[in-house]
Design an enzyme around this catalytic site. Structure first.
Site, mmCIF file in Angstrom:
data_model
loop_
_atom_site.group_PDB
_atom_site.id
_atom_site.type_symbol
_atom_site.label_atom_id
_atom_site.label_comp_id
_atom_site.label_asym_id
_atom_site.label_seq_id
_atom_site.Cartn_x
_atom_site.Cartn_y
_atom_site.Cartn_z
ATOM 1 N N GLY A 250 0.729 -1.330 -0.034
ATOM 2 C CA GLY A 250 0.032 0.195 -0.107
ATOM 3 C C GLY A 250 0.983 1.492 0.440
ATOM 4 O O GLY A 250 0.264 2.681 0.148
ATOM 5 N N GLU A 292 4.691 -6.385 1.233
ATOM 6 C CA GLU A 292 4.230 -6.852 -0.358
ATOM 7 C C GLU A 292 3.851 -5.881 -0.784
ATOM 8 O O GLU A 292 2.984 -5.404 -1.376
ATOM 9 C CB GLU A 292 2.474 -7.808 0.356
ATOM 10 C CG GLU A 292 3.304 -9.102 1.337
ATOM 11 C CD GLU A 292 1.811 -9.606 1.117
ATOM 12 O OE1 GLU A 292 2.504 -10.943 1.309
ATOM 13 O OE2 GLU A 292 0.591 -8.788 1.244
ATOM 14 N N GLY A 294 3.927 -3.571 -4.357
ATOM 15 C CA GLY A 294 3.393 -3.408 -5.597
ATOM 16 C C GLY A 294 4.122 -2.498 -6.238
ATOM 17 O O GLY A 294 4.932 -1.684 -7.288
ATOM 18 N N ARG A 295 3.126 -1.200 -5.779
ATOM 19 C CA ARG A 295 3.110 -0.117 -7.170
ATOM 20 C C ARG A 295 4.277 0.904 -7.163
ATOM 21 O O ARG A 295 4.713 1.019 -7.932
ATOM 22 C CB ARG A 295 2.458 0.827 -6.620
ATOM 23 C CG ARG A 295 1.683 2.179 -7.049
ATOM 24 C CD ARG A 295 0.704 3.328 -6.102
ATOM 25 N NE ARG A 295 -0.483 1.938 -5.512
ATOM 26 C CZ ARG A 295 -1.819 1.771 -6.530
ATOM 27 N NH1 ARG A 295 -2.040 2.841 -7.584
ATOM 28 N NH2 ARG A 295 -2.815 1.656 -6.014
ATOM 29 N N ARG A 332 -7.489 2.945 -14.974
ATOM 30 C CA ARG A 332 -7.319 3.428 -13.846
ATOM 31 C C ARG A 332 -9.018 4.803 -13.837
ATOM 32 O O ARG A 332 -9.700 5.281 -12.497
ATOM 33 C CB ARG A 332 -6.224 3.224 -12.853
ATOM 34 C CG ARG A 332 -5.935 2.234 -13.318
ATOM 35 C CD ARG A 332 -4.142 2.228 -12.138
ATOM 36 N NE ARG A 332 -4.230 3.075 -11.068
ATOM 37 C CZ ARG A 332 -3.830 4.088 -10.150
ATOM 38 N NH1 ARG A 332 -3.402 5.184 -11.355
ATOM 39 N NH2 ARG A 332 -4.474 4.889 -9.386
ATOM 40 N N TYR A 336 -11.519 4.887 -11.262
ATOM 41 C CA TYR A 336 -11.951 5.598 -9.746
ATOM 42 C C TYR A 336 -10.906 6.620 -10.111
ATOM 43 O O TYR A 336 -10.539 7.732 -9.001
ATOM 44 C CB TYR A 336 -11.360 4.664 -8.462
ATOM 45 C CG TYR A 336 -10.281 4.201 -8.576
ATOM 46 C CD1 TYR A 336 -8.244 4.324 -8.966
ATOM 47 C CD2 TYR A 336 -10.683 2.570 -8.733
ATOM 48 C CE1 TYR A 336 -7.779 3.476 -9.070
ATOM 49 C CE2 TYR A 336 -9.029 2.061 -8.922
ATOM 50 C CZ TYR A 336 -7.355 2.368 -9.250
ATOM 51 O OH TYR A 336 -6.814 1.509 -9.315
ATOM 52 N N CYS A 363 -15.226 2.975 -28.144
ATOM 53 C CA CYS A 363 -17.056 3.427 -27.871
ATOM 54 C C CYS A 363 -17.425 3.362 -26.280
ATOM 55 O O CYS A 363 -17.926 2.610 -26.357
ATOM 56 C CB CYS A 363 -17.462 2.310 -28.657
ATOM 57 S SG CYS A 363 -19.117 3.351 -29.365
ATOM 58 N N TYR A 392 -0.916 -1.262 -12.429
ATOM 59 C CA TYR A 392 -1.962 -1.628 -12.537
ATOM 60 C C TYR A 392 -2.289 -0.998 -14.180
ATOM 61 O O TYR A 392 -3.471 -0.607 -14.012
ATOM 62 C CB TYR A 392 -2.826 -0.341 -11.459
ATOM 63 C CG TYR A 392 -2.515 -1.883 -10.281
ATOM 64 C CD1 TYR A 392 -2.731 -2.743 -10.029
ATOM 65 C CD2 TYR A 392 -2.005 -0.976 -9.025
ATOM 66 C CE1 TYR A 392 -2.487 -3.489 -8.577
ATOM 67 C CE2 TYR A 392 -0.991 -0.889 -8.138
ATOM 68 C CZ TYR A 392 -1.781 -3.031 -8.061
ATOM 69 O OH TYR A 392 -0.965 -3.020 -6.333
#
Length: 433
Positions: A250, A292, A294-295, A332, A336, A363, A392
């Site tokens: 996170g 953990e 990632g981003r 993305r 959100y 479209c 992502y």
């Protein structure tokens, strides 16, 4: 110029450079849209985690790369070589990690609704840890391990009730979440007690993930205390010593100039210190500590390069700059409202005189990549790069409207190589009967 991606600069030709490679030249070589990822920046991020943890924490630890951020075979070979493990959330991610050379004993298997065939595959593969999400999964896993004559070593995913101050859709540690076992209702403790009595289950750890795009260490420090108190209670009341604490990921990154996350070493040091202090205060041994990310490893290392197809000015309303990608390679914003920074790779320092909305080719009226951002005046044929797309984007890409997914290119210095080739029309129908 202060680009949000540290790997970006302007070279002698006046072009955007990623890790030493000329971005317009890469676009000509590989075509657009194209994902470009600075391999050296990914490796540096891995070392920031591993080296800082080695310096800051006296206990044992493992940094696991969160596969959902960016998953393809080569990324796992890179992670393995940088002393990383991996977390996976599906049979497909597990298969890719193993095919990419990640040892099974460095893999953590997550997911809130693991399928039976995935559990069997993971048991057969010998993954290090099952991160169990719910009671039903626990009993399925126990039965399968009995059938296979093995023992499943598990952690439990816990909802610690911490508000991570992030977007509603990416808060996963609060009680109203599809993930994990609630702490405040007593559910978590009760299920751990049940697991301790199962013959083919070995309870090794507890896990939590409080959200994403977290810029400060404070939410992690609060979470540490809550989770360590759970470990203490389990030890006192059940006689079971939980030896592993997995705090998930996170850690936030800079998508736009106003974002100001703390550095990875700062957050890792603060987290390691919080675990050490909690262990001392509660008279517990230092747990095997797992993070953990990632981003924060791959996000800042990547950009996506497009070609502008048209510029449509609606007087008094909005100017749309349409590119040859969109929600198929970056959903993305549609999901959100994610914010991004954009730059023109052939004129990265040009004055930003226009407020534009970058639109995709799908479209769908909602197919936007960025809304109301400042750019230099551009026209059809110009290259346009969206920054900080290493996480992502490829992993969430789709074939909506039967659009082939772009290639992934790894850049190291002035060299580049394909990690994932561009999809073809033949790929689109390869599963059709």
């Amino acid at each position: 110029m202060d680009f949000v991606c540290p790997s970006l600069s302007v070279n002698e030709q006046g072009n955007l450079s990623l890790g030493g490679a000329d971005v317009p030249a890469l676009a000509r070589r590989y075509g657009t849209p194209v994902y470009l990822v600075d391999e050296d920046a990914v490796r540096k991020a891995c070392r920031d985690y591993v080296d800082t943890m080695q310096e800051a924490y006296r206990g044992e630890y493992l940094i696991c790369y969160a596969s959902k951020a960016l998953s393809f075979k080569t990324i796992y070979d890179l992670m393995r070589s940088e002393r990383m493990g991996a977390d996976v959330v599906s049979g497909g991610e597990l298969y890719t990690a193993l095919a990419g050379g990640m040892p099974a004993d460095r893999i953590y298997f997550h997911g809130n609704n693991k399928q039976d065939e995935e559990l069997r595959y993971a048991l057969k593969s010998g993954v290090r840890r099952f991160v169990v999400d719910n009671r039903e999964e626990l009993y399925h896993l126990d039965a399968m391990a009995a059938e296979m004559g093995s023992t499943a070593e598990i952690s439990f995913r816990i909802k610690p009730g911490v508000d991570a101050h992030t977007h509603e859709f990416i808060q996963t540690g609060k009680i109203d979440s599809k993930f994990g076992l609630a702490l405040e209702t007593g559910e978590a403790f009760d299920v751990i007690a049940e697991a301790a009595a199962l013959p083919n289950i070995a309870v090794k750890g507890v896990h939590c993930h409080i959200g994403s795009q977290i810029f400060d260490a404070e939410p992690f420090q609060v979470t540490v205390r809550i989770m360590m108190e759970l470990i203490k209670r389990v030890h006192v009341e059940l006689g079971l010593l939980i030896v592993e604490l997995n705090l998930g990921g996170g850690f936030g990154i800079r998508y736009i100039p106003s974002h100001d996350p703390r550095s990875v070493p700062d957050i890792v040091r603060a987290t390691a210190q919080a675990v050490t202090q909690a262990a001392e205060a509660l008279a517990l041994p230092l747990p095997y500590l797992v993070l953990e990310p990632g981003r924060s490893i791959v996000g800042p290392a990547g950009i996506t390069v497009y070609t502008v197809g048209s510029v449509k000015a609606i007087p008094g309303v909005r100017t749309y700059v349409s590119v040859d990608g969109g929600m198929t390679d970056n959903p993305r914003y549609a999901l959100y409202g994610a914010a991004y920074e954009a730059v023109l790779p052939e004129r990265p320092l040009a004055e930003r005189t226009e407020c534009v909305t970058i639109a995709g080719r799908c479209c769908e009226s909602g197919d936007l990549v960025a809304r109301d951002i400042d750019l230099p005046a551009c026209e059809a044929g110009d290259l346009l790069a969206i920054l900080a797309t290493g996480a992502y984007n490829y992993s969430m890409a789709s074939n909506y409207n039967r659009v082939p997914r772009p290639p992934v290119v790894l850049v190291s210095g002035e060299t580049s190589r394909l990690a994932v080739r561009r999809e073809t029309y033949e790929d689109l129908i390869s599963c059709d009967l």
